[in-house]
Design an enzyme around this catalytic site. Structure first.
Site, PDB file in Angstrom:
ATOM      1  N   GLY A  33      -4.093   8.628  -8.386  1.00 56.21           N
ATOM      2  CA  GLY A  33      -2.975   8.683  -7.443  1.00 56.21           C
ATOM      3  C   GLY A  33      -3.443   8.514  -6.018  1.00 56.21           C
ATOM      4  N   ASN A  34      -2.564   8.825  -5.084  1.00 53.53           N
ATOM      5  CA  ASN A  34      -2.909   8.724  -3.670  1.00 53.53           C
ATOM      6  C   ASN A  34      -2.291   9.908  -2.924  1.00 53.53           C
ATOM      7  OD1 ASN A  34      -0.192   7.888  -2.464  1.00 53.53           O
ATOM      8  ND2 ASN A  34      -0.469   6.371  -4.091  1.00 53.53           N
TER       9      ASN A  34
END
Ligand code: CTP
Ligand code: CA
Length: 237
Positions: A33-34
């Site tokens: 993810g980020n």
């Protein structure tokens, strides 16, 4: 609290906003993810709703509560985001792609937890490319629709940041690109933001700095309100 004078200038308009960051599962308990919190996208949805627009927010893994007064569709992965955007975009006058979209996803998703390896001290992951949602939308869209992309860049130098943005908007084919600087401490999860907005020709149309809500209103002024209100002009500051 934000003291922003609000006019109902988007009454009758339909606005689609994506916010947050997509997550690509590796196995049932892990993902790639980020760090996008979704705050700027949520602020855009709230600002557009306050100005009278019918707003749909496509929310990917927000770290903030879903806003009220806005229709919300929750998604997890980039492919889910693409499906939701495709279903909603046709009826939108304005599409704002504020979500941070994972460029790649694991080529295989394990159905049970990936176990620590006893035979090796390294682990290789194979990723495959996700579709570019913004590029697809921009190249095949209803006439009169305005499409806004976001670019979060770690480039420190202003001129280089601007050049990256110009290259990006010409590849994406959207009408406007909102460029902001992000880093270990800047941009993500904070309550304020600083952005510059460029148009499809690569010209700077304005900038905004302040709370994410005030930045949202300024972005709406720059990219949309002026289009429907010929007496409002967008200056350079
Ligand atoms: N975007 C998208 N689909 C993707 C990747 C990005 O729709 N697969 C959108 C984002 O929501 C954002 C814009 O495209 O509005 C720019 O995203 P960005 O990651 O900056 O662009 P990329 O072309 O992926 O370039 P980079 O190599 O900098 O990641
Ligand atoms: Ca990207």
């Amino acid at each position: 609290l934000d003291a922003v004078a609000v006019t109902r200038d988007l009454t009758g308009r339909s606005v689609l906003v994506t916010a947050g960051g997509t997550r690509e599962p590796l196995d049932p308990v892990r993902f790639i993810g980020n760090r996008s919190s979704g705050k700027q996208g949520v602020a855009l949805a709230m600002a557009a709703a306050a100005r009278g627009a019918a707003v749909t927010l496509i929310a990917a893994n927000l770290e903030v509560p879903l806003p009220s007064g806005v229709r919300c569709v929750q998604v997890g992965t980039t492919l889910e985001l693409q499906t939701a955007v495709t279903a909603e975009a046709a009826s939108a006058d304005l599409v704002i792609m504020a979500a941070a979209v994972a460029d790649y996803r694991p080529a295989e998703t394990a159905q049970s937890k990936i176990k620590k390896r006893s035979d090796s001290s390294t682990l290789e992951l194979r990723l495959e490319e996700n579709p570019d949602i913004l590029r697809g939308l921009s190249h095949d869209r209803p006439r009169e629709q305005t499409i806004v992309g976001f670019a979060a860049e770690t480039e420190q130098d202003d001129a280089a940041l601007f050049e990256l943005g110009r290259g990006k908007i010409s590849r994406k084919g959207c009408d406007y690109l909102v460029i902001n600087r992000v880093g270990w401490t800047e941009g993500f999860a904070t309550d304020s933001n600083t952005v510059i907005v460029i148009n499809g020709g690569g010209d700077r149309v304005g900038e905004a700095s302040g709370s994410k809500l005030s930045v949202a209103h300024r972005i709406l002024d720059l990219v949309f309100a002026a289009r429907w209100h010929p007496f409002i002009t967008t200056g350079d500051g």
